[in-house]
Design a protein around this motif. Structure first.
Motif, PDB file in Angstrom:
ATOM      1  N   LEU A   1      38.249  41.095  64.571  1.00  0.00           N
ATOM      2  CA  LEU A   1      36.864  40.684  64.221  1.00  0.00           C
ATOM      3  C   LEU A   1      36.546  40.282  63.001  1.00  0.00           C
ATOM      4  N   ASN A   2      37.426  41.192  62.180  1.00  0.00           N
ATOM      5  CA  ASN A   2      37.116  40.723  60.586  1.00  0.00           C
ATOM      6  C   ASN A   2      37.503  39.377  60.388  1.00  0.00           C
ATOM      7  N   LYS A   3      38.791  38.815  61.084  1.00  0.00           N
ATOM      8  CA  LYS A   3      39.480  37.497  60.864  1.00  0.00           C
ATOM      9  C   LYS A   3      38.388  36.608  61.461  1.00  0.00           C
ATOM     10  N   LYS A   4      37.947  36.769  62.641  1.00  0.00           N
ATOM     11  CA  LYS A   4      37.647  35.740  63.495  1.00  0.00           C
ATOM     12  C   LYS A   4      36.140  35.460  63.928  1.00  0.00           C
ATOM     13  N   ALA A   5      35.353  36.642  63.668  1.00  0.00           N
ATOM     14  CA  ALA A   5      33.987  36.456  64.180  1.00  0.00           C
ATOM     15  C   ALA A   5      32.947  37.055  63.073  1.00  0.00           C
ATOM     16  N   ASP A   6      31.622  36.332  63.475  1.00  0.00           N
ATOM     17  CA  ASP A   6      30.516  36.761  62.515  1.00  0.00           C
ATOM     18  C   ASP A   6      29.960  37.938  63.311  1.00  0.00           C
ATOM     19  N   TYR A   7      30.043  39.145  62.812  1.00  0.00           N
ATOM     20  CA  TYR A   7      29.675  40.372  63.311  1.00  0.00           C
ATOM     21  C   TYR A   7      29.287  41.627  62.546  1.00  0.00           C
ATOM     22  N   ALA A   8      28.831  42.615  63.106  1.00  0.00           N
ATOM     23  CA  ALA A   8      28.362  43.740  62.208  1.00  0.00           C
ATOM     24  C   ALA A   8      28.217  44.699  63.293  1.00  0.00           C
ATOM     25  N   VAL A   9      28.820  46.191  63.055  1.00  0.00           N
ATOM     26  CA  VAL A   9      28.699  47.288  63.684  1.00  0.00           C
ATOM     27  C   VAL A   9      27.037  47.913  63.452  1.00  0.00           C
ATOM     28  N   LEU A  10      26.419  48.306  64.437  1.00  0.00           N
ATOM     29  CA  LEU A  10      25.141  48.366  64.491  1.00  0.00           C
ATOM     30  C   LEU A  10      24.706  49.808  64.117  1.00  0.00           C
ATOM     31  N   ARG A  11      25.500  51.046  64.451  1.00  0.00           N
ATOM     32  CA  ARG A  11      25.459  52.254  64.207  1.00  0.00           C
ATOM     33  C   ARG A  11      26.470  53.107  64.386  1.00  0.00           C
ATOM     34  N   ASN A  12      26.702  54.331  63.884  1.00  0.00           N
ATOM     35  CA  ASN A  12      27.548  55.228  64.119  1.00  0.00           C
ATOM     36  C   ASN A  12      28.980  54.778  63.744  1.00  0.00           C
ATOM     37  N   PHE A  13      29.028  54.100  62.488  1.00  0.00           N
ATOM     38  CA  PHE A  13      30.467  53.376  62.385  1.00  0.00           C
ATOM     39  C   PHE A  13      31.127  54.176  60.970  1.00  0.00           C
ATOM     40  N   GLU A  14      30.496  55.279  60.622  1.00  0.00           N
ATOM     41  CA  GLU A  14      30.798  56.069  59.318  1.00  0.00           C
ATOM     42  C   GLU A  14      32.214  56.632  59.422  1.00  0.00           C
ATOM     43  N   GLU A  15      32.751  57.101  60.471  1.00  0.00           N
ATOM     44  CA  GLU A  15      34.043  57.598  60.756  1.00  0.00           C
ATOM     45  C   GLU A  15      34.927  57.062  61.444  1.00  0.00           C
ATOM     46  N   LEU A  16      34.470  55.654  61.521  1.00  0.00           N
ATOM     47  CA  LEU A  16      35.550  54.766  62.564  1.00  0.00           C
ATOM     48  C   LEU A  16      36.582  54.380  61.534  1.00  0.00           C
ATOM     49  N   PRO A  17      37.968  54.328  61.922  1.00  0.00           N
ATOM     50  CA  PRO A  17      38.442  54.326  63.250  1.00  0.00           C
ATOM     51  C   PRO A  17      39.011  55.634  63.873  1.00  0.00           C
ATOM     52  N   ASP A  18      39.001  56.643  62.913  1.00  0.00           N
ATOM     53  CA  ASP A  18      39.726  57.890  63.022  1.00  0.00           C
ATOM     54  C   ASP A  18      38.885  58.695  64.095  1.00  0.00           C
ATOM     55  N   LYS A  19      37.544  58.607  64.100  1.00  0.00           N
ATOM     56  CA  LYS A  19      36.688  59.368  65.016  1.00  0.00           C
ATOM     57  C   LYS A  19      35.443  58.659  65.398  1.00  0.00           C
ATOM     58  N   ASN A  20      35.538  58.436  66.640  1.00  0.00           N
ATOM     59  CA  ASN A  20      34.301  57.668  67.386  1.00  0.00           C
ATOM     60  C   ASN A  20      33.368  58.654  67.787  1.00  0.00           C
ATOM     61  N   THR A  21      32.562  58.961  67.296  1.00  0.00           N
ATOM     62  CA  THR A  21      31.402  60.161  67.623  1.00  0.00           C
ATOM     63  C   THR A  21      30.449  59.935  68.705  1.00  0.00           C
ATOM     64  N   ALA A  22      30.482  58.471  68.897  1.00  0.00           N
ATOM     65  CA  ALA A  22      29.246  57.840  69.790  1.00  0.00           C
ATOM     66  C   ALA A  22      29.815  57.442  71.268  1.00  0.00           C
ATOM     67  N   ARG A  23      29.182  57.560  72.163  1.00  0.00           N
ATOM     68  CA  ARG A  23      29.717  57.075  73.606  1.00  0.00           C
ATOM     69  C   ARG A  23      29.999  55.624  73.484  1.00  0.00           C
ATOM     70  N   ASP A  24      29.684  54.837  72.563  1.00  0.00           N
ATOM     71  CA  ASP A  24      30.119  53.356  72.689  1.00  0.00           C
ATOM     72  C   ASP A  24      29.968  52.989  71.162  1.00  0.00           C
ATOM     73  N   ILE A  25      30.735  51.644  71.115  1.00  0.00           N
ATOM     74  CA  ILE A  25      30.639  51.047  69.667  1.00  0.00           C
ATOM     75  C   ILE A  25      29.833  49.834  69.752  1.00  0.00           C
ATOM     76  N   ASP A  26      28.744  49.914  69.315  1.00  0.00           N
ATOM     77  CA  ASP A  26      27.625  48.881  69.196  1.00  0.00           C
ATOM     78  C   ASP A  26      27.878  47.727  68.260  1.00  0.00           C
ATOM     79  N   ILE A  27      27.963  46.352  68.705  1.00  0.00           N
ATOM     80  CA  ILE A  27      28.084  45.512  67.620  1.00  0.00           C
ATOM     81  C   ILE A  27      27.104  44.195  67.900  1.00  0.00           C
ATOM     82  N   ILE A  28      26.699  43.670  66.759  1.00  0.00           N
ATOM     83  CA  ILE A  28      25.744  42.556  66.892  1.00  0.00           C
ATOM     84  C   ILE A  28      26.604  41.257  66.460  1.00  0.00           C
ATOM     85  N   ILE A  29      26.353  40.079  67.085  1.00  0.00           N
ATOM     86  CA  ILE A  29      27.361  39.075  67.083  1.00  0.00           C
ATOM     87  C   ILE A  29      26.465  37.997  67.813  1.00  0.00           C
ATOM     88  N   THR A  30      26.640  36.811  66.895  1.00  0.00           N
ATOM     89  CA  THR A  30      26.154  35.514  67.529  1.00  0.00           C
ATOM     90  C   THR A  30      26.713  35.018  68.710  1.00  0.00           C
TER      91      THR A  30
END
Length: 440
Positions: free
Chosen positions: A17-46
């Motif tokens: 995504l960093n190379k190809k997309a206009d995106y951003a993670v919406l929340r619960n991103f602080e510990e990624l990628p080593d720890k995913n504390t949320a049920r899902d990874i929410d991404i906003i993208i056009t």
């Protein structure tokens, strides 16, 4: 969970995504990628950016060995639930790609607005504090729920921001978060609807129609969620296997699954209904002995079959399809298949071939029907609810069914995790094939 496997998957997707997309993670991103504390990874993208990366993203997941277990395409988001499994563990990651913040086709905040002030933390792009707050707060208030207490710090950091105040004024007609808190969700959504009519009338009409189209299509097709039925003789280990399976997929499906026993149960037990109607004087409620009933004739068996069939048909459309239109797992400990295999339990003594074709013609089918069994020696060593003859009779019917489409025989002779792994591997592989056809 072997966190390294999940972390590697997250790194690969985010790096892409960093190379190809206009995106951003919406929340619960602080510990990624080593720890995913949320049920899902929410991404906003056009929408435009998603369309350009879709094929490459699917290919990346496919090449990595992860399976696309469920795929949801709605008006406002695309969901991929990706999984991989071994005999010891199952790793699951849910990716939610949002195109905007909207309710029923009414836009509350566009992807472009949310992405305008995105930040980069060295690993991924993410939304700033104001965007994190607005995305969640606008949606929750519009659907009449409270902003989660766990995000209190985000609210306190953002609520006085000019960006937040300006947005609340423009979409909800409120001059502060406190004022917005006091207004009803109905009033807020009507205000948002009027704001859309004034600023983007044609896009609003298109958005509402697209919401209705995707909602109806997902309900009719019901190809997002997964339904699995388990059938087998008492002592085959169904309860243990189901419990272990649910534990293995709990990181995503702990609160996103529904469990039923035998049938949807829209209607009560046949004996209880007959008793309430005055047809039957007494009801045998010794449910600890499911094979206690005597053999019934063909007329009684047909009456039972008709009654249960109505429950399966109506219950499927009310309870199962409403859940499988979205990312849900439906588990049946026994389903219609049990009527075919265990006539003593259901007291429907009819030819198995007739019952199979009756189900084929009239009973809504689940995605997967697991025929879980073992040898009579293994079952008798675990549980003695059936004699050897009864076990062999059920196993003979299982052997009849296992060659039919949609049925999978699984021998539970070893440790139960072996059966769980076989079932998950089978379901994941089949789901992946189905979803690749939808996506390519």
């Amino acid at each position: 969970m072997k966190q390294g496997i999940t972390a590697t998957h997250i790194k690969e997707v985010i790096g892409f995504l960093n190379k190809k997309a206009d995106y951003a993670v919406l929340r619960n991103f602080e510990e990624l990628p080593d720890k995913n504390t949320a049920r899902d990874i929410d991404i906003i993208i056009t929408r435009k950016s998603y369309k350009t990366i879709k094929e490459e993203l699917v290919d990346l997941i496919d090449r990595s060995g992860w399976k696309i277990v469920t795929y949801l395409h709605s008006d406002r988001l695309i969901t991929f639930v990706c999984a991989t499994t071994t005999e010891e563990d199952t790793d699951i990651v849910q990716w939610d790609f949002f195109f905007d913040t909207s309710v029923w086709g009414i836009q509350l905040m566009s992807a472009e607005e949310l992405l305008a002030n995105k930040k980069f933390n060295g690993f991924l792009h993410h939304i700033g504090t104001e965007g994190q707050f607005l995305d969640k707060y606008l949606y929750d208030r519009a659907v009449r729920t409270q902003y989660p207490e766990k995000y209190r710090a985000t609210r306190e950091a953002a609520c006085q921001s000019p960006i937040v105040i300006e947005k609340l004024s423009r979409i909800f007609g409120c001059n502060s978060v406190e004022e917005c808190d006091k207004k009803s969700g109905k009033r807020l959504i009507l205000t948002a609807l009027w704001a859309n009519i004034k600023s983007r009338p044609l896009a609003l009409v298109a958005g509402i129609f697209y919401f209705l189209y995707t909602f109806i299509k997902n309900y009719i097709c019901s190809n997002t969620g997964v339904s699995i039925g388990f059938t087998g003789p008492d002592g085959s280990g169904k309860t243990t296997v189901i419990d272990m399976l649910l534990e293995r997929i709990a990181s995503v499906f702990k609160k996103a699954h529904k469990y039923y026993h035998f049938r949807p149960t829209l209607f009560g037990n046949l004996g209880e209904v007959a008793h309430s109607a005055g047809i039957k004087k007494e009801v045998d409620r010794d449910y600890s002995n499911p094979h206690r009933g005597g053999k019934t004739g063909k007329a009684s068996s047909l009456a039972r079959l008709a009654y249960y069939s109505i429950d399966y048909i109506v219950g499927y459309f009310v309870k199962v399809k409403s859940a499988t239109r979205i990312t849900r797992v439906i588990i049946f400990d026994r389903y219609y298949t049990d009527i075919i295999c265990d006539s003593r339990r259901s007291r429907i003594y009819l030819n198995p071939k007739f019952l199979y074709w009756w189900g084929k013609l009239f009973i809504p089918s689940l995605n997967y029907n697991i025929l879980l069994t073992a040898s009579s020696e293994s079952i008798l060593a675990r549980k003695r609810e059936l004699d050897e003859e009864g076990i062999n009779t059920i196993n003979a019917k299982i052997d009849y069914l296992c060659g039919k489409k949609g049925y999978r025989k699984v021998l539970n002779e070893k440790a139960p995790q072996c059966a769980v792994n076989e079932i998950l591997t089978y379901v994941f592989d089949e789901q992946h094939k189905k979803n690749l056809k939808r996506l390519r």
